[in-house]
Design an enzyme around this catalytic site. Structure first.
Site, short mmCIF file in Angstrom:
data_model
loop_
_atom_site.label_atom_id
_atom_site.label_comp_id
_atom_site.label_asym_id
_atom_site.label_seq_id
_atom_site.Cartn_x
_atom_site.Cartn_y
_atom_site.Cartn_z
N TYR A 1 -9.77 47.09 -96.48
CA TYR A 1 -8.74 46.08 -96.71
C TYR A 1 -7.72 46.20 -95.59
CZ TYR A 1 -5.73 49.53 -99.34
OH TYR A 1 -4.97 50.59 -99.74
N GLU B 1 -12.62 43.56 -92.16
CA GLU B 1 -11.30 43.72 -92.78
C GLU B 1 -11.12 42.60 -93.79
OE1 GLU B 1 -8.88 45.89 -92.56
OE2 GLU B 1 -9.30 47.09 -90.75
N ASP C 1 -9.20 52.53 -99.01
CA ASP C 1 -9.60 51.12 -99.05
C ASP C 1 -11.12 50.95 -98.98
OD1 ASP C 1 -9.02 52.07 -96.28
OD2 ASP C 1 -9.70 50.08 -95.69
#
Length: 243
Positions: free
Chosen positions: A26, A93, A145
């Site tokens: 993320y 991402e 993440d």
């Protein structure tokens, strides 16, 4: 899937390495634009091959044949003993403020774009299912993440990555994995053989407590105790049968 070209200057050569990993992150920043600006800032020296916004828009930042700077420098990242993850991986991402700025669920339209993008990447590269990983899987001592709200089971249902057989029952001490009754109680040797099975699956066990927590974020997100228990052991045993 809408793809916007936005070339980042932050990449270099793979030096002949083939792609055999896919790493999901993320962004962990307050806004999409802030994240996009950083991924394209030469001074930041970070990038990814793609970024997926919450509305499903995909930004292509680095050509797949080039090495993006998303996973961290060796030896900060490790998977299955590989320390130069950037050299052999594609990084995505996924826009989300992250734990620091108001972590929230990933919208359906965003997840659908992530799935479609992953399928297209997998059609171009020979990436084993176990090598589709979270950033926290490859850097458990410093990353968390895309986190416990990311829908890995749904993604596995789309043919992307692997996930152990679902647990039956809600909230009880007794759980069931592949028909075997287990208790959600501490395991006597956390984890078995000093982490050998975790390491066998791919995790670095240099920081064993953080490796356990990373495993739970990925495969048992509803209970992030950081403690190895029989449920974790059964989930890992189920995973090892799938590889």
């Amino acid at each position: 899937m809408n793809i916007i070209e936005k070339l980042s200057p932050n990449f270099n050569s793979r030096e002949g390495h083939a792609v055999d990993m896919l790493v999901l992150h993320y962004t962990g920043m307050k806004t999409m634009q802030e994240a996009l600006s950083r991924l394209c800032d030469p001074a930041a020296e970070v990038s990814a091959h793609y970024m997926v916004d919450e509305d499903g828009t995909v930004y292509r930042l680095v050509p797949e044949e080039m090495r993006a700077w998303h996973a961290g420098k060796a030896p900060l990242t490790t998977w299955r003993g590989y320390t130069n993850v950037n050299q052999r991986s594609i990084g995505i991402e996924i826009v989300n403020p992250g734990h620091e700025f108001g972590y929230r669920p990933f919208p359906k339209v965003q997840m659908e774009s992530v799935a479609q993008l992953c399928k297209e990447i997998l059609a171009r590269h020979k990436i084993p299912a176990r090598n589709i990983v979270a950033h926290s899987d490859i850097a458990p001592s410093r990353k968390e993440d895309p986190g416990e709200l990311f829908n890995w089971p749904w993604l596995a249902g789309q043919g992307i990555g692997i996930f152990p057989s679902p647990l039956e029952g809600e909230g009880g001490a007794q759980r069931r994995v592949r028909g075997t009754s287990i208790e959600n109680t501490p395991h006597p040797n956390p984890p078995p053989q000093g982490g050998r099975e975790l390491e066998q699956y791919g995790y670095s066990i240099a920081d064993l407590p953080k490796a356990i927590l990373a495993f739970q974020r990925r495969f048992r997100p509803k209970s992030l105790t950081g403690q190895w228990d029989n449920e974790c052991a059964a989930l890992l045993a189920s995973l090892l049968k799938l590889i």
